[in-house]
Design a protein around this motif. Sequence first.
Motif, PDB file in Angstrom:
ATOM      1  N   ALA A  11      29.902 -10.480  40.598  1.00 24.04           N
ATOM      2  CA  ALA A  11      31.088  -9.610  40.573  1.00 24.04           C
ATOM      3  C   ALA A  11      32.092 -10.109  39.528  1.00 24.04           C
ATOM      4  CB  ALA A  11      31.739  -9.567  41.959  1.00 24.04           C
ATOM      5  N   TRP A  12      32.240 -11.432  39.454  1.00 29.90           N
ATOM      6  CA  TRP A  12      33.117 -12.039  38.444  1.00 29.90           C
ATOM      7  C   TRP A  12      32.635 -11.667  37.039  1.00 29.90           C
ATOM      8  CZ3 TRP A  12      37.380 -15.450  38.235  1.00 29.90           C
ATOM      9  CH2 TRP A  12      37.584 -16.081  37.005  1.00 29.90           C
ATOM     10  N   ILE A  13      31.355 -11.894  36.800  1.00 33.12           N
ATOM     11  CA  ILE A  13      30.791 -11.631  35.478  1.00 33.12           C
ATOM     12  C   ILE A  13      30.924 -10.145  35.135  1.00 33.12           C
ATOM     13  CG2 ILE A  13      28.650 -11.622  34.128  1.00 33.12           C
ATOM     14  CD1 ILE A  13      27.823 -14.116  35.839  1.00 33.12           C
ATOM     15  N   ASP A  14      30.559  -9.281  36.081  1.00 30.52           N
ATOM     16  CA  ASP A  14      30.587  -7.834  35.829  1.00 30.52           C
ATOM     17  C   ASP A  14      31.996  -7.347  35.502  1.00 30.52           C
ATOM     18  OD1 ASP A  14      27.888  -7.724  36.276  1.00 30.52           O
ATOM     19  OD2 ASP A  14      28.032  -6.937  38.312  1.00 30.52           O
ATOM     20  N   TYR A  15      32.992  -7.899  36.209  1.00 29.02           N
ATOM     21  CA  TYR A  15      34.372  -7.461  35.962  1.00 29.02           C
ATOM     22  C   TYR A  15      34.778  -7.758  34.521  1.00 29.02           C
ATOM     23  CZ  TYR A  15      39.416  -7.286  35.818  1.00 29.02           C
ATOM     24  OH  TYR A  15      40.705  -6.996  35.437  1.00 29.02           O
ATOM     25  N   PHE A  16      34.558  -8.992  34.088  1.00 32.50           N
ATOM     26  CA  PHE A  16      35.013  -9.359  32.748  1.00 32.50           C
ATOM     27  C   PHE A  16      34.161  -8.725  31.651  1.00 32.50           C
ATOM     28  CE2 PHE A  16      37.302 -12.630  35.154  1.00 32.50           C
ATOM     29  CZ  PHE A  16      38.574 -12.454  34.602  1.00 32.50           C
ATOM     30  N   VAL A  17      32.892  -8.486  31.938  1.00 31.94           N
ATOM     31  CA  VAL A  17      32.077  -7.738  30.972  1.00 31.94           C
ATOM     32  C   VAL A  17      32.654  -6.331  30.809  1.00 31.94           C
ATOM     33  CG1 VAL A  17      29.824  -6.661  30.617  1.00 31.94           C
ATOM     34  CG2 VAL A  17      29.955  -9.063  31.272  1.00 31.94           C
ATOM     35  N   SER A  18      33.136  -5.742  31.918  1.00 30.87           N
ATOM     36  CA  SER A  18      33.752  -4.411  31.846  1.00 30.87           C
ATOM     37  C   SER A  18      35.046  -4.432  31.034  1.00 30.87           C
ATOM     38  CB  SER A  18      34.030  -3.867  33.252  1.00 30.87           C
ATOM     39  OG  SER A  18      35.170  -4.488  33.836  1.00 30.87           O
ATOM     40  N   LYS A  19      35.639  -5.627  30.877  1.00 31.95           N
ATOM     41  CA  LYS A  19      36.853  -5.800  30.072  1.00 31.95           C
ATOM     42  C   LYS A  19      36.513  -6.332  28.684  1.00 31.95           C
ATOM     43  CE  LYS A  19      39.471  -4.503  33.494  1.00 31.95           C
ATOM     44  NZ  LYS A  19      40.133  -3.168  33.453  1.00 31.95           N
ATOM     45  N   LYS A  20      35.282  -6.026  28.237  1.00 30.56           N
ATOM     46  CA  LYS A  20      34.810  -6.342  26.882  1.00 30.56           C
ATOM     47  C   LYS A  20      34.664  -7.841  26.620  1.00 30.56           C
ATOM     48  CE  LYS A  20      36.784  -2.091  24.949  1.00 30.56           C
ATOM     49  NZ  LYS A  20      35.625  -1.323  25.402  1.00 30.56           N
ATOM     50  N   HIS A  21      34.360  -8.611  27.637  1.00 32.50           N
ATOM     51  CA  HIS A  21      34.021 -10.027  27.453  1.00 32.50           C
ATOM     52  C   HIS A  21      32.503 -10.149  27.274  1.00 32.50           C
ATOM     53  CE1 HIS A  21      38.008 -10.411  29.157  1.00 32.50           C
ATOM     54  NE2 HIS A  21      37.992 -11.736  29.003  1.00 32.50           N
ATOM     55  N   LEU A  22      32.082 -11.037  26.393  1.00 28.06           N
ATOM     56  CA  LEU A  22      30.659 -11.326  26.225  1.00 28.06           C
ATOM     57  C   LEU A  22      30.245 -12.392  27.235  1.00 28.06           C
ATOM     58  CD1 LEU A  22      27.986 -11.088  24.553  1.00 28.06           C
ATOM     59  CD2 LEU A  22      28.859 -12.991  23.165  1.00 28.06           C
ATOM     60  N   PHE A  23      29.203 -12.109  28.010  1.00 27.52           N
ATOM     61  CA  PHE A  23      28.723 -13.086  28.989  1.00 27.52           C
ATOM     62  C   PHE A  23      27.958 -14.198  28.275  1.00 27.52           C
ATOM     63  CE2 PHE A  23      25.147 -14.354  31.873  1.00 27.52           C
ATOM     64  CZ  PHE A  23      25.907 -15.227  32.646  1.00 27.52           C
ATOM     65  N   VAL A  24      28.368 -15.437  28.513  1.00 29.33           N
ATOM     66  CA  VAL A  24      27.710 -16.605  27.942  1.00 29.33           C
ATOM     67  C   VAL A  24      27.003 -17.335  29.078  1.00 29.33           C
ATOM     68  CG1 VAL A  24      28.021 -18.773  26.676  1.00 29.33           C
ATOM     69  CG2 VAL A  24      29.506 -16.808  26.190  1.00 29.33           C
ATOM     70  N   GLU A  25      25.695 -17.466  28.980  1.00 30.66           N
ATOM     71  CA  GLU A  25      24.939 -18.127  30.050  1.00 30.66           C
ATOM     72  C   GLU A  25      25.336 -19.585  30.192  1.00 30.66           C
ATOM     73  OE1 GLU A  25      21.063 -17.691  31.227  1.00 30.66           O
ATOM     74  OE2 GLU A  25      20.669 -15.853  30.118  1.00 30.66           O
ATOM     75  N   SER A  26      25.176 -20.106  31.399  1.00 29.57           N
ATOM     76  CA  SER A  26      25.458 -21.513  31.653  1.00 29.57           C
ATOM     77  C   SER A  26      24.588 -22.387  30.764  1.00 29.57           C
ATOM     78  CB  SER A  26      25.201 -21.838  33.125  1.00 29.57           C
ATOM     79  OG  SER A  26      25.451 -23.209  33.368  1.00 29.57           O
ATOM     80  N   LYS A  27      25.211 -23.364  30.133  1.00 28.80           N
ATOM     81  CA  LYS A  27      24.477 -24.294  29.276  1.00 28.80           C
ATOM     82  C   LYS A  27      24.017 -25.509  30.094  1.00 28.80           C
ATOM     83  CE  LYS A  27      25.197 -21.985  25.420  1.00 28.80           C
ATOM     84  NZ  LYS A  27      25.921 -20.836  25.913  1.00 28.80           N
ATOM     85  N   SER A  28      23.185 -26.322  29.457  1.00 30.13           N
ATOM     86  CA  SER A  28      22.667 -27.535  30.088  1.00 30.13           C
ATOM     87  C   SER A  28      23.801 -28.457  30.513  1.00 30.13           C
ATOM     88  CB  SER A  28      21.749 -28.270  29.112  1.00 30.13           C
ATOM     89  OG  SER A  28      21.441 -29.569  29.572  1.00 30.13           O
ATOM     90  N   LEU A  29      23.566 -29.209  31.584  1.00 27.70           N
ATOM     91  CA  LEU A  29      24.538 -30.199  32.047  1.00 27.70           C
ATOM     92  C   LEU A  29      24.667 -31.371  31.082  1.00 27.70           C
ATOM     93  CD1 LEU A  29      23.516 -30.230  35.805  1.00 27.70           C
ATOM     94  CD2 LEU A  29      25.787 -29.628  34.951  1.00 27.70           C
ATOM     95  N   ILE A  30      23.689 -31.518  30.204  1.00 31.23           N
ATOM     96  CA  ILE A  30      23.690 -32.630  29.258  1.00 31.23           C
ATOM     97  C   ILE A  30      24.359 -32.169  27.973  1.00 31.23           C
ATOM     98  CG2 ILE A  30      22.231 -34.239  27.977  1.00 31.23           C
ATOM     99  CD1 ILE A  30      20.115 -33.789  30.209  1.00 31.23           C
ATOM    100  N   PRO A  31      25.493 -32.768  27.594  1.00 30.94           N
ATOM    101  CA  PRO A  31      26.218 -32.321  26.403  1.00 30.94           C
ATOM    102  C   PRO A  31      25.364 -32.413  25.141  1.00 30.94           C
ATOM    103  CG  PRO A  31      27.539 -33.848  27.699  1.00 30.94           C
ATOM    104  CD  PRO A  31      26.156 -33.897  28.266  1.00 30.94           C
ATOM    105  N   LYS A  32      25.526 -31.434  24.272  1.00 29.71           N
ATOM    106  CA  LYS A  32      24.791 -31.423  23.014  1.00 29.71           C
ATOM    107  C   LYS A  32      25.742 -31.810  21.886  1.00 29.71           C
ATOM    108  CE  LYS A  32      21.956 -28.437  20.055  1.00 29.71           C
ATOM    109  NZ  LYS A  32      21.454 -27.062  19.826  1.00 29.71           N
ATOM    110  N   ASN A  33      25.398 -32.868  21.164  1.00 27.15           N
ATOM    111  CA  ASN A  33      26.208 -33.339  20.033  1.00 27.15           C
ATOM    112  C   ASN A  33      27.665 -33.570  20.427  1.00 27.15           C
ATOM    113  OD1 ASN A  33      23.974 -33.128  18.280  1.00 27.15           O
ATOM    114  ND2 ASN A  33      24.382 -30.947  17.962  1.00 27.15           N
ATOM    115  N   ASP A  34      27.884 -34.096  21.610  1.00 32.90           N
ATOM    116  CA  ASP A  34      29.251 -34.389  22.057  1.00 32.90           C
ATOM    117  C   ASP A  34      29.269 -35.721  22.795  1.00 32.90           C
ATOM    118  OD1 ASP A  34      31.822 -34.474  22.939  1.00 32.90           O
ATOM    119  OD2 ASP A  34      31.847 -32.489  23.849  1.00 32.90           O
TER     120      ASP A  34
END
Length: 877
Positions: A10-33
């Motif tokens: 419901a959270w994702i759908d609401y903000f997508v309806s407000k023209k937000h791009l859904f970004v999938e959850s990334k790995s728990l292990i930081p990349k290049n950080d």
Amino acid sequence: MKSSKEIRQAWIDYFVSKKHLFVESKSLIPKNDPSLLWINSGVATLKDYFSGKKKPPANRLVNSQKCIRTNDIENVGITARHHTFFEMLGNFSIGDYFKKEAIEFAHEVVTKVFELDQNKIYITYYEEDQEVKNKWLSLGYPEDHLIAGSRELNFWDVGSGPCGPNTEIFYDRGSKYHEKGVELIANDIENDRFIEIWNIVFSQYNNLGNDEYEELKQKNIDTGAGLERIVSILQNGPTNFDTDLFLPIIYEVEKLSNLKYDIENYFKKNKDQNLINKNFKIIADHMRAVTNAINDGEKPSNTQRGYIIRRLIRRAYYAGKKLNIDQKTFLYKLVPVVKDSLIFDIDINKVSKIIKDEEEIFSKTIEQGRKILEEEISKTKSKLFDVKIAFKLYETFGFPIEMTHDILIENDLDLNFEELNKLKDEHVNKSRSKSITNKFDLQINSLASINENISKFIGYDNLEKIGAQILYLVPKDDGNIENNENSTYYLILNETPLYATSGGQLHDKGYLKQDDNTIELIDVFKDKNNNHIHVVKGNVDAKKPIDVFVDKANRLCLMRNHSATHLSFAALRHVYGEEIEQLGSDNNQDRLTFDFPLNHKPTEDEIKQIEQFVQNAIKKNVKREYIETTIEDAKKRNAIMTIEETEYFDSNKVRIVDFPTITIDLCGGTHVDKTQDIEDYKIISVDSKGVGKYRLRAITSFNAIKNYYKNEIEKYQETYNALYNKYLKIHKEKNVANKPLSFSFTEENLEEKLSSIQIAIQKISDEIKTLNKSKANIDDIKIETEKVNNILFANNVNKDYIKDIAIKFREANPNNIIVLLSKFENNKSLIIITSKNHDVLNWIHKNNLPVKGGGNKLIWQGVTNQKINLDQIKEWD
């Protein structure tokens, strides 16, 4: 009551309806950080977009990011809301909307989407930020529900870089959770009544140091809402643990223990039950963290992230022992239920094996630690045990402090926990001093200061560039240039053939050279101005020209998979209709993935149709065309375009990739010249990625598909061999119907070979089921029994049938105790089966059966399903 999966969606759908791009959850292990041990917030994976290092795929983003925080492990299970693993719901604006819209979105989500009573909502805001206060007032929140906060409480600042005021949303769960009112929020007192569910940070200023601030040209919104907290409120759970995110795991643990979890004990406050609940919570929390961390590529070890995983497993293992779980390994059995409670892909077999191996190691460590501890106890003359020894056992051997304390109590000794905590703090501080400070990258860092496009990508037509000019060279960590082979730099060239990660395509591999000096290429990405930023390692002379080379074989694999991604999308539209959407794609040199929505699980026939469409497109050998034009012209040509792609182009200059008669798409990636260059196409899986969302995974090229079949055949061969051995063991005859099968790896007809072995596996599996079923048919087996005082005895029962016979006898004699004895060579086993009305322990003692322990096991199957070790087994003749 909404499920956690519905709440997240419901959270994702609401903000997508407000023209937000859904970004999938990334790995728990930081990349290049290197500044982060774990991804610990929703914004952590988006930092480069906020700092200006990279151009975001869209200026409005929404996510549900999995996170780990381990600075307060000891509080897990004690408080209502401490977790090591959690999900942070986030909506973000990068130079787009600001305070007004962010607050309106929050108000609408809380009151309309989550349907929370507005009268129970309380808001904090920075005391100098009247704009925020007035906005909340305009939405109908009364003055006494708005709490002004100090700079310390409501201003987000890390010393330098972007900063700004924030506003927090709290939900009042009522006086049954605390008798005091809104002063709990005003005085920042930890409590279970007013739950903070949302924090909105207004990134408004740039901290220049020395108390100097300037307005940011690009103002940003960074929000975070705790999924576990919101779910606990919407599901009316006293704590975060009393929800469908944790309870399925807790109930699975109950099956292994003779103790039960009590939700209502939050209010009853029974001390013994508190400890029981605490141990259930520790296991549920830690197994969520461990499962996801291992799945993302980390393993238990004695250093950094691996040490955290090892510690969590050991704390959970010890919590299980406190719950009277007597199995040597048991945590690994919880992985499937952890997977079911979340939406992330979990490799159950891989994760379970790693956890089980670690449990077996720790079971030995416990014995080793116990011996050391008992030896030290024997030397102790004081009532107070040496705290340094306890800490060494904990730090060096992983021996839990709780276990040490329990053993000390058994020996009438005590431990100075104040001194112990000091040792822990000293250790933590030493560790911190050796690591990089965890802070947000500076908005004013070197890359963010570049405000124009200064580099040109020439990689569509060239795979090398001789004599490129270095326009920009800066140490990656904004330090001093060390100028040696271990230095890592950000590098911008006037021209580069190296493709930067974008549009779903991974960056090129390759290398750079100056004279005889080869420089390692680590990464290539785009900044906010579409400059190609090369991350390189080595000794680089900024004054000399540099040669750049693309790995040709790797580029070909990337092009095949990217072009096949476009063909996959066309195939999906062909099978399911033009309304099918692209929810995300990712292709590298090894494979491609494509995410799409569908209201049903794709059938085998539909998957075959998709595969066949792409294979036919390859056989047609359609020549690819590139067209540079405008967005408007691209629309007229009916080019397929996604939000992700349009963000990478100027509206007056876009690039179209056209495979005539198949598909025409807006795309900046690299592609094959003609479809036949893809060679072949194989869908290897179509998996669910949540409600109504599926991920297609495919591979291309003759060689990749050949290797896939070889690996699959090898894997299924092992499965068949194991089943064949099981078949032989059950059948117990030399002349059996099935014979060993062996599948050679010749390259002809690999698909047929795979199909053949799968059919063979199904066949032998069915035969094993038939054999097991016939084995259980014991009606014709003659067994001599003796009945004494409602006890039915049977001696010399065939060990292969003993359990089936016992169950059969209980059905026929529900009011009797059934005692069956089996002898096989030197082994003996005794099974006792009872109805619910019998006190088996009392019966054992009355019949003088010893229960002190020994090599044999007495097992009865009934209500309790317990095991007791015996010194010997009594026989009846």
